[in-house]
Write an enzyme that holds these catalytic residues in place. Sequence first.
Site, PDB file in Angstrom:
ATOM      1  N   HIS A 118       0.816  -1.214   0.000  1.00 21.98           N
ATOM      2  CA  HIS A 118       0.000   0.000   0.000  1.00 21.98           C
ATOM      3  C   HIS A 118       0.848   1.261   0.000  1.00 21.98           C
ATOM      4  CE1 HIS A 118      -3.388  -2.582   0.839  1.00 21.98           C
ATOM      5  NE2 HIS A 118      -2.811  -3.025   1.932  1.00 21.98           N
ATOM      6  N   HIS A 145       5.681   6.767   6.474  1.00 21.88           N
ATOM      7  CA  HIS A 145       5.343   6.239   5.151  1.00 21.88           C
ATOM      8  C   HIS A 145       4.821   7.394   4.305  1.00 21.88           C
ATOM      9  CE1 HIS A 145       1.571   6.089   7.452  1.00 21.88           C
ATOM     10  NE2 HIS A 145       1.071   6.516   6.310  1.00 21.88           N
ATOM     11  N   HIS A 147       2.431   9.004   0.841  1.00 20.28           N
ATOM     12  CA  HIS A 147       1.260   8.932  -0.047  1.00 20.28           C
ATOM     13  C   HIS A 147       1.508   9.811  -1.272  1.00 20.28           C
ATOM     14  CE1 HIS A 147      -1.267   6.970   3.020  1.00 20.28           C
ATOM     15  NE2 HIS A 147      -0.608   7.718   3.883  1.00 20.28           N
ATOM     16  N   HIS A 164       3.792  10.648   6.408  1.00 17.39           N
ATOM     17  CA  HIS A 164       3.142  10.489   7.711  1.00 17.39           C
ATOM     18  C   HIS A 164       4.105   9.842   8.686  1.00 17.39           C
ATOM     19  CE1 HIS A 164      -1.105  10.527   5.729  1.00 17.39           C
ATOM     20  NE2 HIS A 164      -0.650  11.739   5.990  1.00 17.39           N
ATOM     21  N   THR A 232      -5.901   6.712   7.844  1.00 15.35           N
ATOM     22  CA  THR A 232      -6.418   6.946   6.486  1.00 15.35           C
ATOM     23  C   THR A 232      -6.450   5.652   5.671  1.00 15.35           C
ATOM     24  OG1 THR A 232      -4.291   7.470   5.462  1.00 15.35           O
ATOM     25  CG2 THR A 232      -5.474   9.294   6.521  1.00 15.35           C
ATOM     26  N   THR A 233      -6.174   4.541   6.331  1.00 21.05           N
ATOM     27  CA  THR A 233      -6.275   3.228   5.690  1.00 21.05           C
ATOM     28  C   THR A 233      -7.159   2.342   6.564  1.00 21.05           C
ATOM     29  OG1 THR A 233      -4.320   2.447   6.878  1.00 21.05           O
ATOM     30  CG2 THR A 233      -3.960   3.386   4.683  1.00 21.05           C
TER      31      THR A 233
END
Length: 281
Positions: A118, A145, A147, A164, A232-233
């Site tokens: 992801h 991580h 995005h 993040h 957010t996941t």
Amino acid sequence: MLQRKWLPLLLSASLALALSACGANSVAPAEPSKAETPAPKTEAPKKTETTHAAHWSYEGNTGPAHWAELDQTFAACANGTEQSPVDIELTQTKVDKTAVQVELHYQPSAFTLMNNGHTIQANAAAGNGNTITVDGTDYTLAQMHFHHPSENQINGKNFEMEGHLVHKNKDGGLAVVGFLMTAGKENKPLAEMWSKLPKQETKEDVKLEQPVDLPGLVPSTAHAFRYEGSLTTPPCSEHVKWIVLADPIEVSKEQIEAFAAIFPDNHRPVQPLNQRTVVSN
Ligand SMILES: [Zn+2]
């Protein structure tokens, strides 16, 4: 992979087929739904190795609009009222110099890299000593991580990327520091990490030789936003303290393209603010 060994034993042929597709594009077996983990204990009990979170993605019928349908533990993705990310409309933020009480205590630190299907995630070594203090409570850095494009917006605009930093306190509570990333100069603190971005989902973390210069990477909290939000996941667990740093960092066009080649789009769209107010300092 673990699930390839045990799934055929446990599951019907059709379910096994569906989940092995998941395994090819999902997370490490020990701790599913990794992109924003660790999840708060009260919201999402840690899965054992004999369970498997549903496959989710950023597109099509396993994309963000469908997350809540994929697994009952993902219900908050649809019925939560304090979800992340959000659009931060500058004219609607409440300026309160005392409300954004966040201190970052970062130092150059060792990380290992994974591609969890992801995102690219850099895991901080246990006992890394990087902490933030939010409203007087200490949270320790677990991982960072990325995005592409950004998840949080400012005045309805996405940035090219967002990082993040996920922190956890001793009671399992989470605080995420988000930093926006825009095209500009090459980002030196990210240079080694970017030279080793794992293109495929990793089974074992990739070691970085040099410490990552966290103080050089992360902008100050002098201009920041605060709001109460969620992962957010999936499972989209709430009660996550969000701090979004207002000043974007620069990364080169090549660095953005290198990440986008692996994850063309791994962002969740913005969610309604509902009763929340974003506070700025
Ligand atoms: Zn994230």
